[in-house]
Design a protein around this motif. Structure first.
Motif, PDB file in Angstrom:
ATOM      1  N   SER A 125     -32.817 -16.735  -0.449  1.00 19.83           N
ATOM      2  CA  SER A 125     -33.407 -16.800   0.930  1.00 19.83           C
ATOM      3  C   SER A 125     -34.127 -18.128   1.362  1.00 19.83           C
ATOM      4  CB  SER A 125     -33.126 -16.124   1.573  1.00 19.83           C
ATOM      5  OG  SER A 125     -32.325 -16.538   2.947  1.00 19.83           O
ATOM      6  N   GLN A 254     -31.620 -18.516   6.644  1.00 22.01           N
ATOM      7  CA  GLN A 254     -31.076 -18.788   5.474  1.00 22.01           C
ATOM      8  C   GLN A 254     -29.796 -17.911   5.343  1.00 22.01           C
ATOM      9  OE1 GLN A 254     -32.322 -20.964   2.061  1.00 22.01           O
ATOM     10  NE2 GLN A 254     -31.449 -22.744   2.921  1.00 22.01           N
ATOM     11  N   SER A 255     -28.807 -17.883   4.663  1.00 19.10           N
ATOM     12  CA  SER A 255     -27.570 -17.155   3.950  1.00 19.10           C
ATOM     13  C   SER A 255     -27.218 -17.998   2.865  1.00 19.10           C
ATOM     14  CB  SER A 255     -26.111 -17.217   4.812  1.00 19.10           C
ATOM     15  OG  SER A 255     -24.858 -16.869   4.067  1.00 19.10           O
TER      16      SER A 255
END
Length: 272
Positions: A125, A254-255
């Motif tokens: 991530s 983030q993803s």
């Protein structure tokens, strides 16, 4: 007559003080926030945050990918991913940009990677800083032009440091030279399993940025800038009148196809 004039002056002075009170209160509030930790995540919901997921419009949160579970800001693939990840990289943006600050994040990876996620995204991530405004991102854009503080979880064996540097659409200066490779590892330890990890990012506008873990600086660079060789960043440079240096910008989480949770996201403003 003198009494009336004096009274009028007093009234004018009173009105003047009342009119300037909000500005004075704001200045006091700004000064108060400097040097104090401000919670960007309230532990209840996503107030103050907006998602931008690839192939979706700004503000859409497909499959409730970004959610709050048990008081934790969670990136989840439990729903709506029956057909796999399909490169739907996402970012959750805080509503305000920042320039000079210390950012502290507590995170952990858990569970299994979403089906179809790329191999490099296993327990991967990131915290994106000095990023572009999410309104300038294209619908099919995968990552914002930004400086990425890459968060990695260790595999069962081998070294895999965290709080590394990646540069989507950007470059930095390291050891006095323009650094163009996309990623570089920090000197941190490897953190395996589902343990909580605390990291800090210290950003001084277009000056020094430090990645810190366990109180130790594990990576340092300066002069963050847009990369004119990147097509999207080139457009951003043109819109900025030719300016490529980054002195601040958006912050996002983030993803990237592996479940991750954040239990704290807090910022301390620096007076510079």
């Amino acid at each position: 007559m003198k009494l009336h004039l004096s009274s009028a002056l007093a009234l004018l002075l009173l009105l003047s003080c009342v009119a300037t009170l909000p500005a004075a209160e704001k200045e006091t509030e700004d000064k108060k926030s400097e040097g104090e930790w401000i919670q960007l995540f309230n532990g209840k919901d996503l107030t103050g945050w907006v998602p931008k997921v690839r192939y979706h419009e700004l503000g859409e949160n497909p499959a409730n990918t970004f959610r709050v579970e048990d008081g934790l800001l969670t990136v989840s693939y439990a729903d709506g991913y029956e057909d796999g990840f399909k490169e739907t990289f996402g970012h959750l943006f805080y509503e305000k940009p920042f320039s000079n600050y210390r950012l502290r994040v507590e995170y952990r990876f858990l569970g299994d990677q979403c089906k179809g996620g790329p191999g490099w995204a296993f327990r991967n991530s990131g915290v994106m800083i000095h990023g572009e405004d999410p309104k300038t991102m294209g619908k099919d854009q995968d990552f914002p032009a930004s400086i990425e503080v890459q968060l990695l979880g260790g595999r069962e064996q081998g070294s895999r440091p965290t709080v590394n540097l990646c540069t989507p659409g950007t470059n930095v200066v390291m050891d006095g030279k323009l650094f163009k490779p996309h990623c570089i590892n920090s000197s941190s330890d490897t953190y395996r399993g589902d343990q909580w990890v605390t990291c800090e990012i210290e950003a001084h506008g277009n000056g020094t940025i430090k990645h810190i873990i366990d109180g130790k600086v594990v990576l340092e660079y300066e002069k963050s800038q847009l990369d004119p060789s990147d097509a999207h960043s080139k457009e951003l440079i043109e819109k900025a009148g030719g300016e490529l240096m980054l002195s601040g910008g958006s912050i996002s989480l983030q993803s990237e196809s592996h479940p991750v949770q954040f239990r704290k996201v807090e910022i301390m403003l620096l007076d510079e």
